[in-house]
Design a protein around this motif. Structure first.
Motif, short mmCIF file in Angstrom:
data_model
loop_
_atom_site.label_atom_id
_atom_site.label_comp_id
_atom_site.label_asym_id
_atom_site.label_seq_id
_atom_site.Cartn_x
_atom_site.Cartn_y
_atom_site.Cartn_z
N ALA A 163 -19.95 -26.38 -25.00
CA ALA A 163 -20.24 -25.52 -24.60
C ALA A 163 -21.39 -24.11 -25.07
CB ALA A 163 -18.58 -24.60 -23.89
N GLN A 164 -20.40 -23.95 -26.67
CA GLN A 164 -21.22 -23.09 -27.74
C GLN A 164 -22.86 -23.60 -27.67
OE1 GLN A 164 -19.29 -21.49 -30.66
NE2 GLN A 164 -17.54 -21.17 -29.65
N THR A 165 -23.32 -25.11 -28.08
CA THR A 165 -24.67 -25.33 -28.05
C THR A 165 -25.55 -24.96 -26.57
OG1 THR A 165 -24.02 -27.35 -29.07
CG2 THR A 165 -25.51 -27.63 -27.91
N ALA A 166 -24.67 -25.13 -25.39
CA ALA A 166 -25.56 -24.99 -24.52
C ALA A 166 -26.00 -23.44 -24.05
CB ALA A 166 -24.87 -25.22 -23.14
N GLU A 201 -23.16 -25.95 -16.15
CA GLU A 201 -23.32 -27.13 -16.06
C GLU A 201 -23.22 -28.32 -17.37
OE1 GLU A 201 -27.72 -25.99 -15.76
OE2 GLU A 201 -26.70 -24.99 -13.60
N ALA A 202 -23.49 -27.43 -18.10
CA ALA A 202 -23.04 -28.86 -19.37
C ALA A 202 -21.91 -28.93 -19.17
CB ALA A 202 -23.28 -28.12 -21.02
N ALA A 214 -19.09 -13.23 -27.61
CA ALA A 214 -20.53 -13.35 -26.21
C ALA A 214 -21.00 -13.84 -24.85
CB ALA A 214 -21.87 -12.93 -26.99
N TRP A 215 -20.14 -14.93 -25.21
CA TRP A 215 -20.40 -15.79 -23.83
C TRP A 215 -18.91 -16.62 -22.53
CZ3 TRP A 215 -23.86 -16.61 -27.33
CH2 TRP A 215 -24.92 -16.41 -27.31
N ASN A 216 -18.33 -15.71 -23.43
CA ASN A 216 -16.37 -16.05 -22.44
C ASN A 216 -15.79 -17.22 -22.69
OD1 ASN A 216 -14.18 -13.95 -21.79
ND2 ASN A 216 -14.37 -15.00 -20.00
N LEU A 217 -16.60 -17.14 -23.82
CA LEU A 217 -15.85 -19.23 -24.37
C LEU A 217 -14.14 -20.13 -24.82
CD1 LEU A 217 -19.15 -20.74 -24.33
CD2 LEU A 217 -17.84 -20.23 -22.87
N ALA A 218 -13.17 -18.58 -25.03
CA ALA A 218 -12.03 -18.95 -25.73
C ALA A 218 -11.48 -19.92 -25.47
CB ALA A 218 -11.57 -16.98 -25.48
N ASP A 278 -17.85 -14.41 -14.93
CA ASP A 278 -18.17 -16.41 -14.61
C ASP A 278 -18.90 -16.35 -15.90
OD1 ASP A 278 -16.84 -16.51 -12.18
OD2 ASP A 278 -18.42 -15.32 -11.00
N LEU A 279 -18.99 -18.04 -15.73
CA LEU A 279 -19.45 -18.76 -17.35
C LEU A 279 -21.64 -18.64 -16.52
CD1 LEU A 279 -17.51 -22.02 -17.59
CD2 LEU A 279 -18.03 -20.06 -19.33
#
Length: 389
Positions: A268-271, A46-47, A230-234, A39-40
């Motif tokens: 998302a990547q900034t967070a 939240e962002a 690294a944070w699964n954001l594809a 999961d995120l």
């Protein structure tokens, strides 16, 4: 205390509509494409929820994406990045293709180290470049002699050439050492072959192995970074092109017109970079457990399959030898109902191999190894001539 991110139940994973979970039939266990079964992280969720709630669906601009990465690089790797030498780009693939186009002419050669991520071949050929291979050694480490030979051949007759490095390496998870990268940098200077380093997996290394940014050893290079692996954001791409202080091609790239990242991607990547360290550490602990679990499971159930324990990334490399022919992934889908990536797609050194994604729960990995063992047994009973290709 962050809970183990790899605890999403299989029944909930199967409700996902992404490529990993919908490309194959529902009875196939998918451990192929680079998506993690997580999961995120809460700061990212939240962002994104705030952006959706506020209707913040415009073009990217004010999100402090570059600054969050610069701070992360200093915090995690002790790497001082000049924020004036960082450009947001649409994705890592678009970023390295555009950078390599700046460094070469139409028909020019790009050196890669197979077995390597298949888009290293596909997108560059589409951009009118040729690929020259400098294969990894049998230990999946850089072979500097092979790289030098490739540079000599690629620049013969005064042609411009470039080198696309994968750092850490996908597949297999080799984390290149400073000495290895210094060797590449020395060859780059000797032959005038500029290096672009894909460092999308940089945050994912295991105890005893430290990521070394290529630009720390070569001021003439460029590198691509993103939080997406690294944070699964594809699903919401964004990336950063970083230029060394003397990077050839960086200023001309920055002066040109290129597609930029999505607004949600930058949010998302900034967070992730600014607030995702705790989640990242928990995820890395889970992966560290998984890489050793797979080692032990394979040794117990399918000892004929050779497994390189990764130093980084979650994309591991299995050597089936001639157990299932040159393309074992096809046999495993047919006879084991488990999906891995087909080794030959990764270039020289891929025959007889498959890539296994370990970014999932221990229970799923245990089932995957059972299916691999079953698939081998059934395929051999059926005869390899009956394996589809």
């Amino acid at each position: 205390m962050i809970a183990d991110p790899f605890s999403v139940p299989l029944e909930r994973l199967r409700r996902r509509t992404s490529a990993k979970w919908r490309h194959y039939e529902p009875d196939v266990l998918p451990l192929w494409v680079a998506e993690m079964d997580v999961d995120l992280a809460d700061p990212i969720r939240e962002a994104l929820e705030a952006a959706v709630r506020d209707g913040d669906m415009g073009y990217p601009g004010s999100t402090p994406y570059v600054g969050s990465f610069v701070a992360f690089a200093d915090r995690r790797w002790g790497w001082t990045v000049d924020d004036a030498r960082v450009t947001p780009v649409a994705s890592v693939i678009e970023g390295y293709v555009d950078a390599l186009v700046e460094l070469t002419d139409a028909g020019g050669e790009i050196i890669v180290n197979p077995p390597v991520y298949p888009p290293f071949f596909l997108y560059l050929r589409q951009a009118g470049r040729e690929i020259r291979e400098a294969p990894l050694g049998a230990d999946l480490r850089l072979d500097l002699d092979a790289v030098e030979r490739a540079m000599v051949e690629a620049t013969s007759g005064g042609r411009r050439a470039a080198y696309l490095l994968c750092n850490p390496h996908n597949p297999g998870g080799t984390v290149h050492t400073r000495a290895e990268l210094e060797g590449i940098a020395a060859l780059s200077q000797r032959y005038g072959v500029r290096v672009v380093s894909d460092e999308i997996h940089a945050p994912i290394t295991f105890p005893g192995f430290d990521f070394v940014p290529y630009l720390e050893v070569d001021p003439t290079g460029m590198a691509l970074h993103a939080a997406s692996k690294a944070w699964n954001l594809a699903a919401i791409p964004a990336a950063l092109l970083v230029g060394g202080p003397d990077a050839e091609g960086y200023d001309s790239h920055r002066a040109g017109k290129h597609h930029g990242p999505t607004h949600l991607g930058t949010i998302a990547q900034t967070a992730a970079y600014a607030h995702g360290d705790e989640w990242l550490d928990a995820m890395l602990a889970g992966l560290d457990r998984n890489r050793l679990l797979v080692r032990d499971l394979l040794a117990e159930h399918v000892p004929q399959v050779r497994y390189t324990v990764p130093e980084g990334t979650y994309l591991t490399w299995l050597d089936f030898g001639q157990t299932l022919g040159d393309e074992p992934a096809y046999a495993l889908i047919d006879h084991g109902r488990v999906a891995l990536n087909n080794g030959p797609y990764f270039g020289t050194g891929g025959a007889g191999h498959a890539r296994l994604n370990i970014a999932t729960s221990p229970e799923i990995l245990e089932e995957a190894v059972r299916r691999i063992a079953t698939g081998i047994e059934r395929a051999q009973d059926a005869g390899l001539s009956q394996v589809s290709v």
